[in-house]
Design a protein around this motif. Structure first.
Motif, short mmCIF file in Angstrom:
data_model
loop_
_atom_site.label_atom_id
_atom_site.label_comp_id
_atom_site.label_asym_id
_atom_site.label_seq_id
_atom_site.Cartn_x
_atom_site.Cartn_y
_atom_site.Cartn_z
N PHE A 65 -4.32 6.00 81.94
CA PHE A 65 -5.29 6.83 81.16
C PHE A 65 -4.48 7.83 79.74
N SER A 66 -3.21 7.13 80.73
CA SER A 66 -2.05 8.51 79.35
C SER A 66 -2.81 9.83 79.50
N ASP A 67 -3.85 10.41 80.37
CA ASP A 67 -3.56 11.38 79.83
C ASP A 67 -3.00 12.59 81.76
N SER A 68 -3.48 13.26 81.42
CA SER A 68 -3.65 15.03 82.41
C SER A 68 -5.32 14.11 83.37
N VAL A 69 -5.22 14.37 85.04
CA VAL A 69 -6.51 14.31 85.22
C VAL A 69 -6.10 14.92 86.51
N ASN A 70 -7.47 15.70 85.80
CA ASN A 70 -8.05 17.25 86.53
C ASN A 70 -8.29 16.93 88.73
N PRO A 71 -7.05 17.81 88.86
CA PRO A 71 -7.32 17.21 90.53
C PRO A 71 -8.59 17.46 90.99
N ALA A 72 -9.60 17.81 90.82
CA ALA A 72 -11.25 17.58 91.40
C ALA A 72 -11.55 16.24 91.49
N VAL A 73 -11.58 14.98 90.29
CA VAL A 73 -11.01 14.16 90.50
C VAL A 73 -11.40 13.41 91.45
N TYR A 74 -9.54 13.42 91.79
CA TYR A 74 -9.19 13.28 93.05
C TYR A 74 -10.36 13.24 94.23
N GLU A 75 -10.38 15.21 94.64
CA GLU A 75 -11.12 14.87 95.69
C GLU A 75 -12.28 14.17 96.41
N HIS A 76 -12.87 14.31 94.94
CA HIS A 76 -14.33 13.83 94.84
C HIS A 76 -13.92 12.17 95.17
N LEU A 77 -13.17 11.12 94.86
CA LEU A 77 -12.38 10.12 95.35
C LEU A 77 -12.12 10.41 96.84
N MET A 78 -11.76 11.36 97.01
CA MET A 78 -11.74 10.87 98.81
C MET A 78 -12.96 11.78 99.66
N GLN A 79 -13.51 12.34 98.86
CA GLN A 79 -15.02 12.07 99.49
C GLN A 79 -15.90 11.31 99.72
N THR A 80 -15.79 11.01 98.51
CA THR A 80 -16.48 8.79 98.20
C THR A 80 -15.89 7.55 99.52
N ALA A 81 -14.36 8.00 99.47
CA ALA A 81 -14.60 7.19 100.35
C ALA A 81 -14.43 7.85 102.03
N LYS A 82 -14.25 9.10 102.03
CA LYS A 82 -14.51 9.47 102.96
C LYS A 82 -16.68 9.01 103.75
N GLY A 83 -17.01 9.04 102.33
CA GLY A 83 -18.75 8.97 102.78
C GLY A 83 -18.51 7.33 102.87
N ALA A 84 -17.86 6.07 102.79
CA ALA A 84 -18.23 4.69 102.61
C ALA A 84 -17.64 5.08 103.67
N ASP A 85 -16.70 5.42 104.85
CA ASP A 85 -15.90 4.45 105.99
C ASP A 85 -17.35 5.31 106.74
N ASP A 86 -18.18 6.52 106.86
CA ASP A 86 -19.19 7.21 107.96
C ASP A 86 -20.47 5.69 107.92
N GLU A 87 -20.69 4.94 106.70
CA GLU A 87 -21.48 4.17 106.59
C GLU A 87 -21.15 3.23 107.31
N SER A 88 -19.92 2.98 107.64
CA SER A 88 -19.85 1.33 108.04
C SER A 88 -19.23 1.54 110.26
#
Ligand SMILES: [Zn+2]
Length: 88
Positions: A65-88
């Motif tokens: 995106f040629s811009d800075s990214v809020n670290p919270a975005v990565y944190e939320h991504l990690m949470q989303t990934a964990k949630g997806a792992d729990d489902e399987s």
């Protein structure tokens, strides 16, 4: 054929449902697009902790995106990934 999107880290092509979309608009910055319909530029990442950790390490979103990214975005991504792992 279902449309395939490419993970920006491992470059594997997958169906949209197996990926997380991150949308970027100049005014709003990068944010996770759970609906996959947000306007703006989009980037896709696998729903795996590996690809998300790599994206953070390599600043893949910042480069996409040629811009800075809020670290919270990565944190939320990690949470989303964990949630997806729990489902399987
Ligand atoms: Zn990936």
């Amino acid at each position: 054929m279902k449309p395939l999107r490419m993970c920006m880290v491992c470059r594997q092509r997958k169906e949209k449902q197996d990926l997380i979309r991150i949308a970027y608009q100049k005014e709003r910055g990068a944010e996770i697009d759970h609906s996959k319909t947000m306007p703006g530029r989009g980037a896709y990442l696998c729903k795996t902790g590996d690809c998300i950790a790599q994206a953070q390490k390599r600043k893949a979103l910042e480069r996409a995106f040629s811009d800075s990214v809020n670290p919270a975005v990565y944190e939320h991504l990690m949470q989303t990934a964990k949630g997806a792992d729990d489902e399987s």
